[in-house]
Design an enzyme around this catalytic site. Structure first.
Site, PDB file in Angstrom:
ATOM      1  CB  SER A  10       2.500   3.248   3.640  1.00 16.98           C
ATOM      2  OG  SER A  10       3.845   2.913   3.947  1.00 16.98           O
ATOM      3  CG  HIS A  33       1.380   5.884   6.919  1.00 21.70           C
ATOM      4  ND1 HIS A  33       0.762   6.164   8.117  1.00 21.70           N
ATOM      5  CD2 HIS A  33       2.129   4.777   7.151  1.00 21.70           C
ATOM      6  CE1 HIS A  33       1.114   5.263   9.019  1.00 21.70           C
ATOM      7  NE2 HIS A  33       1.955   4.409   8.463  1.00 21.70           N
ATOM      8  CG  ASP A  35       5.293   3.177   7.602  1.00 23.17           C
ATOM      9  OD1 ASP A  35       4.587   3.197   8.629  1.00 23.17           O
ATOM     10  OD2 ASP A  35       4.853   2.862   6.475  1.00 23.17           O
ATOM     11  CG  MET A  37      10.176   0.973  10.349  1.00 27.10           C
ATOM     12  SD  MET A  37       9.975  -0.550   9.428  1.00 27.10           S
ATOM     13  CE  MET A  37       8.301  -0.326   8.812  1.00 27.10           C
ATOM     14  CG  HIS A  66       3.365   4.217  12.040  1.00 29.39           C
ATOM     15  ND1 HIS A  66       3.078   3.049  11.363  1.00 29.39           N
ATOM     16  CD2 HIS A  66       3.410   3.877  13.358  1.00 29.39           C
ATOM     17  CE1 HIS A  66       2.947   2.065  12.232  1.00 29.39           C
ATOM     18  NE2 HIS A  66       3.150   2.529  13.445  1.00 29.39           N
ATOM     19  CG  MET A  68       6.416   1.245  13.550  1.00 34.47           C
ATOM     20  SD  MET A  68       6.142   0.547  11.915  1.00 34.47           S
ATOM     21  CE  MET A  68       6.336   2.027  10.933  1.00 34.47           C
ATOM     22  CG  MET A 137       0.392  -1.419  14.459  1.00 33.37           C
ATOM     23  SD  MET A 137       0.618  -0.411  12.971  1.00 33.37           S
ATOM     24  CE  MET A 137       1.416  -1.577  11.853  1.00 33.37           C
ATOM     25  N   GLY A 142       6.760  -3.519  10.868  1.00 30.50           N
ATOM     26  CA  GLY A 142       8.114  -3.790  10.377  1.00 30.50           C
ATOM     27  C   GLY A 142       8.223  -3.854   8.867  1.00 30.50           C
ATOM     28  CG  PHE A 143       9.093  -6.344   7.075  1.00 37.66           C
ATOM     29  CD1 PHE A 143      10.263  -6.010   6.389  1.00 37.66           C
ATOM     30  CD2 PHE A 143       9.198  -6.909   8.334  1.00 37.66           C
ATOM     31  CE1 PHE A 143      11.515  -6.252   6.957  1.00 37.66           C
ATOM     32  CE2 PHE A 143      10.438  -7.149   8.916  1.00 37.66           C
ATOM     33  CZ  PHE A 143      11.602  -6.826   8.223  1.00 37.66           C
ATOM     34  N   GLY A 144       6.048  -3.902   4.840  1.00 36.65           N
ATOM     35  CA  GLY A 144       4.861  -3.810   4.006  1.00 36.65           C
ATOM     36  C   GLY A 144       4.561  -5.163   3.390  1.00 36.65           C
ATOM     37  N   GLY A 145       3.401  -5.276   2.767  1.00 36.07           N
ATOM     38  CA  GLY A 145       3.076  -6.463   1.985  1.00 36.07           C
ATOM     39  C   GLY A 145       2.643  -7.680   2.796  1.00 36.07           C
ATOM     40  CG  ASP A 176      -0.008   0.941   9.084  1.00 39.50           C
ATOM     41  OD1 ASP A 176       0.114   0.397   7.981  1.00 39.50           O
ATOM     42  OD2 ASP A 176       0.908   1.602   9.628  1.00 39.50           O
ATOM     43  N   GLY A 177      -1.789  -1.948   7.734  1.00 37.46           N
ATOM     44  CA  GLY A 177      -1.239  -3.266   7.462  1.00 37.46           C
ATOM     45  C   GLY A 177      -2.223  -4.167   6.760  1.00 37.46           C
ATOM     46  N   GLY A 178      -1.864  -4.584   5.547  1.00 35.99           N
ATOM     47  CA  GLY A 178      -2.688  -5.545   4.820  1.00 35.99           C
ATOM     48  C   GLY A 178      -4.010  -4.996   4.318  1.00 35.99           C
ATOM     49  N   GLY A 198      -0.126   0.541   1.682  1.00 36.56           N
ATOM     50  CA  GLY A 198       1.148   0.652   0.989  1.00 36.56           C
ATOM     51  C   GLY A 198       1.128  -0.122  -0.304  1.00 36.56           C
ATOM     52  CB  SER A 199       1.831  -3.667  -1.109  1.00 38.24           C
ATOM     53  OG  SER A 199       1.228  -4.112   0.058  1.00 38.24           O
TER      54      SER A 199
HETATM   55  C1  DX5 Z   1       4.205  -1.687   8.497  1.00 36.74           C
HETATM   56  C2  DX5 Z   1       3.974  -0.227   8.228  1.00 36.74           C
HETATM   57  C3  DX5 Z   1       2.910   0.009   7.225  1.00 36.74           C
HETATM   58  C4  DX5 Z   1       3.193  -0.568   5.851  1.00 36.74           C
HETATM   59  C5  DX5 Z   1       1.888  -1.036   5.304  1.00 36.74           C
HETATM   60  O1  DX5 Z   1       4.868  -1.877   9.681  1.00 36.74           O
HETATM   61  O2  DX5 Z   1       3.613   0.479   9.411  1.00 36.74           O
HETATM   62  O3  DX5 Z   1       2.533   1.384   7.141  1.00 36.74           O
HETATM   63  O4  DX5 Z   1       3.766   0.335   4.949  1.00 36.74           O
HETATM   64  O5  DX5 Z   1       2.101  -1.739   4.140  1.00 36.74           O
HETATM   65  P1  DX5 Z   1       0.978  -2.651   3.457  1.00 36.74           P
HETATM   66  O6  DX5 Z   1      -0.197  -1.756   3.174  1.00 36.74           O
HETATM   67  O7  DX5 Z   1       1.647  -3.169   2.250  1.00 36.74           O
HETATM   68  O8  DX5 Z   1       0.621  -3.724   4.459  1.00 36.74           O
HETATM   69 ZN    ZN Z   2       2.716   2.534   9.158  1.00 38.82          ZN
END
Ligand code: DX5
Ligand code: ZN
Length: 220
Positions: A10, A33, A35, A37, A66, A68, A137, A142-145, A176-178, A198-199
C-alpha cells in the site's frame, strides 16, 4: 505445503512527493494497493482521481484500488474504466452492490467488496458468488500503521470456509491492516491468500526483500 500468495504493498504511507520512485521500490509485488479515502467514510483523505490515474498509468504492477468512500457506486466504475485491475468498495457504503459489482466486471476489472471489522460476514454472504475479491479489514479503515485486530481471525476463517464451499471460481480472500511478518502467518493459516501491507514494507530497509519475506512467511 506451499499456497497461492499475493502481496499488495500500500502506497498510503509512502512518500507522496516521490510516488514514482516509491512505486519502483515495490516492483516485485503482485499488485499495487491504492487506498482512496474521502474524509467522510473514513476520517482521512488521500489521492484524487487525477492522481490515481497517473499512478495507474505509471505502475507496471496491476493496481488494486480500495475505495474507502461514501457512495462508491459511481466512482467504483470510474476506477475500473481508469484501468484498475481490481476495484474493491465497502459494502457498508454501497447502495447497490450487485449492480456495482457487475458494472466493474463489465469493464474487465475484478470486483471486490470490503467489510469493516464490525461488519459480520453474514451480511455479505449472498455476494460471495458474485465477487472476485472479499476484503476483510483487519484494522478500522482510515490510517496505516495500526495493529492487526486478532478478533478478525475468526471472520477470516469463516470467510475461507464459505469461499471453499462455493461452486466454480473462488474469490480471493484479502486482508488489509497491521500485516507484519508475524500476523501474515496467522492470517494465512486462517485462509487469507492476498495480503496488503503498507508500513511493514515501506519502513523496511529493503522493501523488495520484505516482500519476499512476507511471501515466504505466508506460503509455508
Ligand atoms: C487502511 C488502509 C490500508 C493501509 C494499511 O485503512 O486500507 O491499506 O495502508 O497500512 P498498514 O499495513 O500499515 O496497516
Ligand atoms: Zn487498503
Amino acid at each position: 505445503m506451499s499456497r497461492v500468495v499475493r502481496i499488495c504493498p500500500s502506497i498510503l504511507n509512502a512518500d507522496h512527493a516521490h510516488l514514482n520512485s516509491e512505486i519502483d521500490k515495490v516492483s516485485s509485488a503482485d499488485l499495487l494497493h491504492l487506498d482512496i479515502m474521502d474524509n467522510i467514510f473514513v476520517p482521512n483523505q488521500t489521492f484524487s482521481f487525477h492522481q490515481s490515474k497517473e499512478i495507474i498509468a505509471y505502475s507496471q504492477m496491476p493496481v488494486d484500488t480500495h475505495l474507502m468512500i461514501h457512495n462508491p457506486d459511481e466512482l467504483a466504475v470510474d476506477y475500473a474504466a481508469a484501468g484498475s485491475a481490481n476495484v474493491t468498495f465497502h459494502f457498508e457504503a454501497s447502495k447497490s452492490p450487485v449492480d456495482t459489482i457487475n458494472a466493474i466486471k463489465d469493464l474487465g476489472a475484478r470486483a471486490g467488496i470490503a467489510i469493516r471489522p464490525k461488519t459480520p460476514l453474514i451480511e455479505v454472504s449472498h455476494l460471495l458468488s458474485y465477487v472476485d475479491t472479499l476484503l476483510v479489514m483487519t484494522v478500522e479503515p482510515g490510517f496505516g500503521g495500526q495493529s492487526f485486530m486478532m478478533d478478525q481471525l475468526h471472520k477470516i476463517k469463516q470467510a475461507h470456509d464459505a469461499i471453499t464451499a462455493l461452486a466454480g471460481e473462488k474469490p480471493w480472500l484479502q486482508v488489509d491492516g497491521g500485516i507484519t511478518l508475524e500476523t501474515i502467518i496467522l492470517a494465512a493459516d486462517a485462509g487469507a491468500d492476498t495480503f496488503v501491507a503498507g508500513s511493514t514494507i515501506y519502513r523496511a530497509n529493503s522493501p523488495q526483500e520484505m516482500i519476499e519475506s512476507l511471501r515466504h512467511a505466508a506460503s509455508h
